[in-house]
Write an enzyme that holds these catalytic residues in place. Structure first.
Site, PDB file in Angstrom:
ATOM      1  CG  ASP A  68      -2.252   0.783   0.826  1.00 42.30           C
ATOM      2  OD1 ASP A  68      -2.761   0.590  -0.303  1.00 42.30           O
ATOM      3  OD2 ASP A  68      -2.718   1.584   1.637  1.00 42.30           O
ATOM      4  CD  GLU A  82      -3.285   7.554   2.947  1.00 45.78           C
ATOM      5  OE1 GLU A  82      -4.209   8.379   3.064  1.00 45.78           O
ATOM      6  OE2 GLU A  82      -3.223   6.754   2.011  1.00 45.78           O
ATOM      7  CD  GLU A 135      -8.821   8.917  -1.094  1.00 44.40           C
ATOM      8  OE1 GLU A 135      -8.333   7.807  -0.780  1.00 44.40           O
ATOM      9  OE2 GLU A 135      -8.270   9.995  -0.837  1.00 44.40           O
ATOM     10  CD  GLU A 141      -9.112  -0.059  -3.639  1.00 43.58           C
ATOM     11  OE1 GLU A 141      -8.698  -0.655  -2.634  1.00 43.58           O
ATOM     12  OE2 GLU A 141      -8.619   1.024  -4.027  1.00 43.58           O
TER      13      GLU A 141
HETATM   14  C1  NSP Z   1      -5.287   0.253  -2.588  1.00 44.31           C
HETATM   15  C2  NSP Z   1      -5.679   1.504  -1.904  1.00 44.31           C
HETATM   16  N1  NSP Z   1      -6.887   2.060  -2.181  1.00 44.31           N
HETATM   17  C3  NSP Z   1      -7.229   3.247  -1.553  1.00 44.31           C
HETATM   18  C4  NSP Z   1      -6.423   3.859  -0.654  1.00 44.31           C
HETATM   19  C5  NSP Z   1      -6.864   5.098   0.066  1.00 44.31           C
HETATM   20  N2  NSP Z   1      -6.117   6.239  -0.309  1.00 44.31           N
HETATM   21  C6  NSP Z   1      -5.194   3.251  -0.402  1.00 44.31           C
HETATM   22  N3  NSP Z   1      -4.315   3.766   0.489  1.00 44.31           N
HETATM   23  N4  NSP Z   1      -4.818   2.048  -1.018  1.00 44.31           N
END
Ligand code: NSP
EC number: 3.5.1.-
Length: 225
Positions: free
Chosen positions: A51, A92, A144, A214
């Site tokens: 991520d 983040e 998001e 996702e």
């Molecule tokens: C795969 C993924 N999708 C969404 C997000 C949210 N910004 C993330 N951090 N990573």
């Protein structure tokens, strides 16, 4: 004072129409395992590394949404909303770095897996000036919203989320992030209200594709490729 009910827009009708993939993305077994406390910590470490790489690719995408918001949103405050998203991405990235040392994950050695590479390629394609603003906004919202809905679920009543993972859940599951996602959704819905038939069908397709990416991303955390 009684809260005014939110008006249902095109996005809500698409969520209903594509409910099964929407649920697959927002209630994936990896997320459910965080919520019920059975999560395998090596999966969490895999997710963390992948991520972090995803977010580094997501920043340029959000930057391109920001540029388009500046050019195409007229009087509306789209730019401020997207800028808020940018600011939270900055936090983040710092959060990921702190988590990496906590979980002993060395980001410099993490290699993007296939699902991550494919998702990144999809984001790059969405940055093209050929892609309509309404389509970009729909994708932005979906990306998001999946994290917001997933991690908020890990904090809902009855959760057994391990204490050391609640930081991740609060990052995307907090009320401020929920409010921000709702603002992005309102922007996307506003753009879709006046969109052409072609733009509507592209936006719907992009929404479903984000949800599929996702799901594949969560799968990767569980050891899938
Ligand atoms: C795969 C993924 N999708 C969404 C997000 C949210 N910004 C993330 N951090 N990573």
């Amino acid at each position: 004072m009684e809260k005014k009910p939110e008006r249902r827009g095109v996005i809500d009708t698409w969520i209903d129409k594509h409910r099964s993939i929407y649920t697959a993305a927002t209630r994936h077994a990896f997320v459910v395992s965080i919520r019920d406390g059975s999560v395998d910590l090596s999966s969490f470490r895999t997710w963390l590394g992948q991520d972090y790489l995803f977010v580094r690719g997501f920043v340029p995408f959000v930057a391109s949404v920001l540029i388009r918001a500046g050019k195409e949103s007229g009087e509306s405050s789209d730019m401020e909303v997207v800028l808020g998203g940018m600011a939270s991405l900055n936090d983040e990235i710092e959060w990921f770095k702190r988590e990496a040392s906590k979980w002993d994950v060395d980001f410099s050695t993490v290699v993007p897996q296939k699902a991550n590479q494919e998702y990144n390629r999809f984001l790059e394609a969405l940055m093209s000036s050929e892609v309509k603003y309404s389509v970009m906004m729909t994708a932005f919202w979906a990306i998001e919203a999946v994290y917001q809905e997933s991690f908020a679920h890990c904090l809902e009543d009855g959760n057994k989320t391990p204490l050391e993972l609640t930081g991740a859940c609060h990052r995307w599951g907090n009320d401020g992030f929920k409010q921000y996602c709702s603002s992005v959704k309102n922007i996307a819905d506003r753009c879709l209200e006046t969109a052409s038939g072609e733009a509507l069908s592209e936006a719907e397709d992009v929404l479903v594709r984000v949800l599929e990416y996702e799901v594949a991303f969560w799968e990767m955390s569980r050891g899938g490729e």
